[in-house]
Design a protein around this motif. Structure first.
Motif, mmCIF file in Angstrom:
data_model
loop_
_atom_site.group_PDB
_atom_site.id
_atom_site.type_symbol
_atom_site.label_atom_id
_atom_site.label_comp_id
_atom_site.label_asym_id
_atom_site.label_seq_id
_atom_site.Cartn_x
_atom_site.Cartn_y
_atom_site.Cartn_z
ATOM 1 N N MET A 195 39.239 -60.016 -49.702
ATOM 2 C CA MET A 195 38.847 -59.028 -50.697
ATOM 3 C C MET A 195 37.430 -58.549 -50.446
ATOM 4 O O MET A 195 36.586 -59.288 -49.929
ATOM 5 C CB MET A 195 38.953 -59.626 -52.109
ATOM 6 C CG MET A 195 40.358 -60.001 -52.509
ATOM 7 S SD MET A 195 40.453 -60.704 -54.184
ATOM 8 C CE MET A 195 40.059 -59.268 -55.194
ATOM 9 N N GLN A 196 37.173 -57.305 -50.827
ATOM 10 C CA GLN A 196 35.859 -56.715 -50.611
ATOM 11 C C GLN A 196 35.398 -55.960 -51.868
ATOM 12 O O GLN A 196 36.185 -55.704 -52.780
ATOM 13 C CB GLN A 196 35.888 -55.763 -49.413
ATOM 14 C CG GLN A 196 36.148 -56.457 -48.076
ATOM 15 C CD GLN A 196 36.172 -55.474 -46.927
ATOM 16 O OE1 GLN A 196 36.896 -54.482 -46.955
ATOM 17 N NE2 GLN A 196 35.371 -55.745 -45.911
ATOM 18 N N PHE A 197 34.120 -55.622 -51.897
ATOM 19 C CA PHE A 197 33.560 -54.848 -52.988
ATOM 20 C C PHE A 197 32.370 -54.057 -52.444
ATOM 21 O O PHE A 197 31.872 -54.316 -51.347
ATOM 22 C CB PHE A 197 33.114 -55.758 -54.149
ATOM 23 C CG PHE A 197 31.962 -56.664 -53.796
ATOM 24 C CD1 PHE A 197 30.660 -56.312 -54.099
ATOM 25 C CD2 PHE A 197 32.186 -57.876 -53.155
ATOM 26 C CE1 PHE A 197 29.594 -57.137 -53.767
ATOM 27 C CE2 PHE A 197 31.127 -58.717 -52.825
ATOM 28 C CZ PHE A 197 29.833 -58.337 -53.127
ATOM 29 N N PHE A 257 33.900 -60.842 -50.247
ATOM 30 C CA PHE A 257 33.798 -61.756 -51.377
ATOM 31 C C PHE A 257 33.037 -63.029 -51.005
ATOM 32 O O PHE A 257 32.586 -63.756 -51.883
ATOM 33 C CB PHE A 257 35.197 -62.112 -51.895
ATOM 34 C CG PHE A 257 35.570 -61.364 -53.142
ATOM 35 C CD1 PHE A 257 35.526 -59.982 -53.174
ATOM 36 C CD2 PHE A 257 35.969 -62.040 -54.281
ATOM 37 C CE1 PHE A 257 35.873 -59.282 -54.315
ATOM 38 C CE2 PHE A 257 36.321 -61.360 -55.438
ATOM 39 C CZ PHE A 257 36.264 -59.980 -55.460
ATOM 40 N N GLN A 262 38.197 -67.225 -50.432
ATOM 41 C CA GLN A 262 37.631 -66.015 -49.835
ATOM 42 C C GLN A 262 36.297 -66.284 -49.148
ATOM 43 O O GLN A 262 35.675 -65.360 -48.618
ATOM 44 C CB GLN A 262 37.443 -64.955 -50.916
ATOM 45 C CG GLN A 262 38.731 -64.387 -51.477
ATOM 46 C CD GLN A 262 39.449 -63.466 -50.518
ATOM 47 O OE1 GLN A 262 38.832 -62.787 -49.704
ATOM 48 N NE2 GLN A 262 40.768 -63.463 -50.567
ATOM 49 N N GLU A 303 40.868 -59.973 -59.959
ATOM 50 C CA GLU A 303 40.848 -58.510 -59.854
ATOM 51 C C GLU A 303 39.726 -57.920 -60.704
ATOM 52 O O GLU A 303 39.072 -56.948 -60.313
ATOM 53 C CB GLU A 303 42.199 -57.943 -60.285
ATOM 54 C CG GLU A 303 43.338 -58.281 -59.322
ATOM 55 C CD GLU A 303 44.696 -57.855 -59.866
ATOM 56 O OE1 GLU A 303 44.732 -57.340 -61.013
ATOM 57 O OE2 GLU A 303 45.710 -58.051 -59.165
ATOM 58 N N GLN A 361 36.466 -58.083 -58.968
ATOM 59 C CA GLN A 361 36.322 -56.998 -58.006
ATOM 60 C C GLN A 361 35.922 -55.702 -58.700
ATOM 61 O O GLN A 361 35.034 -54.980 -58.229
ATOM 62 C CB GLN A 361 37.624 -56.803 -57.232
ATOM 63 C CG GLN A 361 37.512 -55.812 -56.085
ATOM 64 C CD GLN A 361 38.784 -55.748 -55.253
ATOM 65 O OE1 GLN A 361 39.884 -55.756 -55.804
ATOM 66 N NE2 GLN A 361 38.633 -55.684 -53.943
ATOM 67 N N SER A 406 32.314 -56.019 -59.816
ATOM 68 C CA SER A 406 31.442 -55.972 -58.637
ATOM 69 C C SER A 406 31.259 -54.547 -58.150
ATOM 70 O O SER A 406 30.200 -54.189 -57.619
ATOM 71 C CB SER A 406 32.023 -56.835 -57.506
ATOM 72 O OG SER A 406 32.075 -58.194 -57.874
ATOM 73 N N ASN A 407 32.280 -53.733 -58.332
ATOM 74 C CA ASN A 407 32.219 -52.330 -57.922
ATOM 75 C C ASN A 407 31.516 -51.432 -58.944
ATOM 76 O O ASN A 407 31.348 -50.244 -58.699
ATOM 77 C CB ASN A 407 33.631 -51.796 -57.664
ATOM 78 C CG ASN A 407 34.199 -52.289 -56.350
ATOM 79 O OD1 ASN A 407 33.465 -52.512 -55.393
ATOM 80 N ND2 ASN A 407 35.515 -52.469 -56.302
#
Length: 385
Positions: free
Chosen positions: A1-3, A142, A176, A355, A358, A361-362
């Protein structure tokens, strides 16, 4: 996962881009507050610390101040002191500057009083906020995240729904490559063996038992029964019968992964994975310790409801039961009461929390952020002289 996060000069990544007005003494907190009212994009906090402190108590407070300024959610810091206090502003400023972010230090006494200081700090803050607004988010993994976990206003559902769901999220964060902080030493008494048995080595297990013993010894030295304060009246009304029962529920926030290290209050983790920070059970003090330790996001479960938030890190509020979620919807972000209702499993809610991390974080704002719930309190471990 990324942000999408803000990369700082020391390599760490923030999910927010604050300019912090950091008062190092209670006498400067109102002046700092006036600046935040004038300059959008700045944050601060009210506290009663910073003077007449000695020894380890002095050191811990200084570490907490510096940690708040060094948290990657902060773009730059204006350290505001009075001038004659024990915790000198320039010392805190010098420590924060080591991480490479913009730091300015101001003394009220040196600037001729409150009004002139407000004007000077506001001028610096305007420029710093404008510079911060030019920083662009970049795609991050993450593994860059430190996620704090906390429970406050627990009830009989806490150990059945929200806490184990956060434990599942903790496992996912660790999978992660990220870091999850378990805190609340007071509320792990009676369940410490469950976590120590998962320690990475004997030394980590030994320290896990040691911090529990130190917490118990403090109560004995004071000649008081720790159970008169924990569980609280609200915990008991919510269905918890004892500190041990509360601890069994609180321990589930740790998930199932290996305990990598046990760290002191407001200390930055040196390892990835599950980390235990030695904090009291007091909601605001443990929250402050984790944020000062670098947590960019905090997961906060509650069965009774609480508006608690941080001036630096977004706090995601998770209710343990549906009636409270509906009653205090303006304060709670997610409902884990669906587990008790039989509508979702622990695993499903844990993934839903992941979720939400995420999304936040965004840039998604939490309820505590929207309501400007800027709580701050340092765990004092010594008397004031």
């Amino acid at each position: 996962m990324q942000f999408w996060g803000y990369r700082r000069p020391d390599g760490r990544v923030g999910v927010r881009n604050h300019v912090l007005i950091l008062p190092t003494i209670t006498c400067a907190t109102q002046t700092a507050q006036r600046v935040t009212e004038l300059v959008s994009g700045t944050v601060t906090f009210i506290h009663q610390h910073g003077c007449a402190q000695v020894g380890t108590d002095y050191d811990q407070t200084a570490r907490t101040y510096a940690g708040m300024g060094m948290n990657p959610n902060v773009y730059g810091v204006i350290v505001l002191g009075l001038g004659c206090e024990t915790h000198q502003a320039h010392r805190i400023g010098d420590e924060i500057a080591k991480c490479g972010k913009p730091v300015e230090t101001i003394s009220i006494q040196d600037h001729g009083g409150t009004l002139q200081t407000i004007a000077e700090v506001s001028k610096i803050a305007v420029k710093m906020v404008q510079d911060a607004s030019m920083v662009q988010r970049e795609l991050c993994d993450f593994s860059e995240l430190i996620v704090g976990t906390e429970c406050g206003g627990s009830d009989a559902c806490s150990g059945l729904s929200a806490n184990p769901a956060v434990g599942r999220t903790s496992d996912l964060v660790v999978q992660q490559g990220g870091t999850a902080i378990l805190a609340e030493t007071t509320e792990l008494i009676g369940a410490e063996h469950l976590i120590a048995n998962r320690a990475a080595n004997g030394q980590v297990a030994k320290k896990a038992y040691a911090v529990i013993k130190m917490m118990e010894d403090r109560s004995i030295q004071m000649g008081v029964d720790i159970r008169t304060g924990n569980p609280s009246p609200g915990n008991i009304e919510g269905g918890l019968s004892s500190l041990e029962e509360k601890s069994l529920g609180a321990a589930t926030k740790s998930g199932t992964t290996r305990l990598e290290e046990v760290i002191d209050y407001a200390q930055v983790p040196t390892k990835k994975g599950l980390v235990w920070m030695d904090t009291p059970g007091h909601d605001i003090e443990q929250l402050t310790g984790m944020v000062a330790g670098g947590a960019q996001i905090v997961l906060f479960t509650s069965g009774r409801g609480t508006p608690t938030g941080s001036p630096i890190s977004p706090v995601i509020k998770i209710s343990t039961n549906t009636p409270m979620f509906e009653k205090m919807n303006e304060n709670m972000d997610l409902n884990a009461g669906t587990i008790v209702d039989g509508l979702e499993t622990v695993d499903e809610v844990g993934r839903r929390i992941m979720e939400e991390i995420q999304h936040v974080s965004n840039g998604k704002l939490t309820k505590a952020e929207i309501l400007k719930q800027h709580d701050f309190g340092i765990w004092r471990i010594g008397p004031t002289f």
